[in-house]
Design a protein around this motif. Sequence first.
Motif, PDB file in Angstrom:
ATOM      1  N   ARG A  17       0.870  -1.183   0.000  1.00  0.00           N
ATOM      2  CA  ARG A  17       0.000   0.000   0.000  1.00  0.00           C
ATOM      3  C   ARG A  17       0.909   1.236   0.000  1.00  0.00           C
ATOM      4  O   ARG A  17       1.296   1.745   1.056  1.00  0.00           O
ATOM      5  CB  ARG A  17      -0.902  -0.008   1.227  1.00  0.00           C
ATOM      6  N   ASP A  18       1.233   1.678  -1.210  1.00  0.00           N
ATOM      7  CA  ASP A  18       2.168   2.783  -1.412  1.00  0.00           C
ATOM      8  C   ASP A  18       1.818   3.411  -2.749  1.00  0.00           C
ATOM      9  O   ASP A  18       1.607   2.695  -3.729  1.00  0.00           O
ATOM     10  CB  ASP A  18       3.597   2.214  -1.426  1.00  0.00           C
ATOM     11  N   ARG A  19       1.781   4.724  -2.828  1.00  0.00           N
ATOM     12  CA  ARG A  19       1.361   5.365  -4.072  1.00  0.00           C
ATOM     13  C   ARG A  19       2.314   5.087  -5.231  1.00  0.00           C
ATOM     14  O   ARG A  19       1.918   5.165  -6.378  1.00  0.00           O
ATOM     15  CB  ARG A  19       1.137   6.854  -3.880  1.00  0.00           C
ATOM     16  N   ARG A  20       3.561   4.722  -4.951  1.00  0.00           N
ATOM     17  CA  ARG A  20       4.494   4.352  -6.025  1.00  0.00           C
ATOM     18  C   ARG A  20       4.088   3.041  -6.685  1.00  0.00           C
ATOM     19  O   ARG A  20       4.523   2.732  -7.786  1.00  0.00           O
ATOM     20  CB  ARG A  20       5.915   4.225  -5.475  1.00  0.00           C
ATOM     21  N   SER A  21       3.256   2.275  -6.020  1.00  0.00           N
ATOM     22  CA  SER A  21       2.842   0.979  -6.547  1.00  0.00           C
ATOM     23  C   SER A  21       2.081   1.089  -7.864  1.00  0.00           C
ATOM     24  O   SER A  21       2.148   0.185  -8.688  1.00  0.00           O
ATOM     25  CB  SER A  21       1.994   0.245  -5.516  1.00  0.00           C
ATOM     26  N   VAL A  22       1.353   2.169  -8.075  1.00  0.00           N
ATOM     27  CA  VAL A  22       0.615   2.340  -9.331  1.00  0.00           C
ATOM     28  C   VAL A  22       1.601   2.435 -10.496  1.00  0.00           C
ATOM     29  O   VAL A  22       1.438   1.761 -11.516  1.00  0.00           O
ATOM     30  CB  VAL A  22      -0.318   3.559  -9.273  1.00  0.00           C
ATOM     31  N   ARG A  23       2.632   3.228 -10.351  1.00  0.00           N
ATOM     32  CA  ARG A  23       3.655   3.349 -11.402  1.00  0.00           C
ATOM     33  C   ARG A  23       4.350   2.012 -11.620  1.00  0.00           C
ATOM     34  O   ARG A  23       4.562   1.587 -12.753  1.00  0.00           O
ATOM     35  CB  ARG A  23       4.682   4.420 -11.038  1.00  0.00           C
ATOM     36  N   LEU A  24       4.692   1.335 -10.536  1.00  0.00           N
ATOM     37  CA  LEU A  24       5.357   0.038 -10.653  1.00  0.00           C
ATOM     38  C   LEU A  24       4.466  -1.002 -11.324  1.00  0.00           C
ATOM     39  O   LEU A  24       4.942  -1.810 -12.131  1.00  0.00           O
ATOM     40  CB  LEU A  24       5.798  -0.444  -9.270  1.00  0.00           C
ATOM     41  N   ALA A  25       3.173  -0.979 -11.029  1.00  0.00           N
ATOM     42  CA  ALA A  25       2.233  -1.904 -11.668  1.00  0.00           C
ATOM     43  C   ALA A  25       2.148  -1.633 -13.163  1.00  0.00           C
ATOM     44  O   ALA A  25       2.133  -2.560 -13.986  1.00  0.00           O
ATOM     45  CB  ALA A  25       0.856  -1.789 -11.015  1.00  0.00           C
ATOM     46  N   ARG A  26       2.102  -0.370 -13.531  1.00  0.00           N
ATOM     47  CA  ARG A  26       2.061   0.005 -14.945  1.00  0.00           C
ATOM     48  C   ARG A  26       3.331  -0.444 -15.665  1.00  0.00           C
ATOM     49  O   ARG A  26       3.277  -0.984 -16.775  1.00  0.00           O
ATOM     50  CB  ARG A  26       1.850   1.509 -15.061  1.00  0.00           C
TER      51      ARG A  26
END
Length: 145
Positions: A17-26
């Motif tokens: 649960r970290d906002r950087r996770s969205v970029r990493l998922a992409r």
Amino acid sequence: MNAQPRDPRTRQTFYRRDRRSVRLAREFAHEALTDWATAERSDDVLLCVSELATNALLHGVPAGRGFLLRLTLHTDGVLRVEVHDSGPGEVRIPEPTPEAEHGRGLLLVAALADKWGVGERSPGKIVWCEFAVRGDEVAVPGRLR
């Protein structure tokens, strides 16, 4: 993040649960699409990955938990994106007002994906979407057709 390649046509990884996770998922999804040579709908797929990951972080991941992103390229040419979270809640498309700054993620997913839906998981849910990325049979790396 812990990628687990099992089937050459399935990739999954877990994000905190970290906002950087969205970029990493992409980025993870982009790498899979590149490896599978499915560029024709990659912009749509990547936007949907971003929206589903963002929704999981904002609405589906309790503190101290995370979400799983799974991508599967089926032999019939359908790409399935799944985001698994452990949070409660009903997934629905909201009706945002024109002035609203949020609430359009699932509208985008519904508009871009060929299909989308929600599955059960205990605890939580799986929000998924599918894209027809090829009309022909998909070859499995390392296996003859």
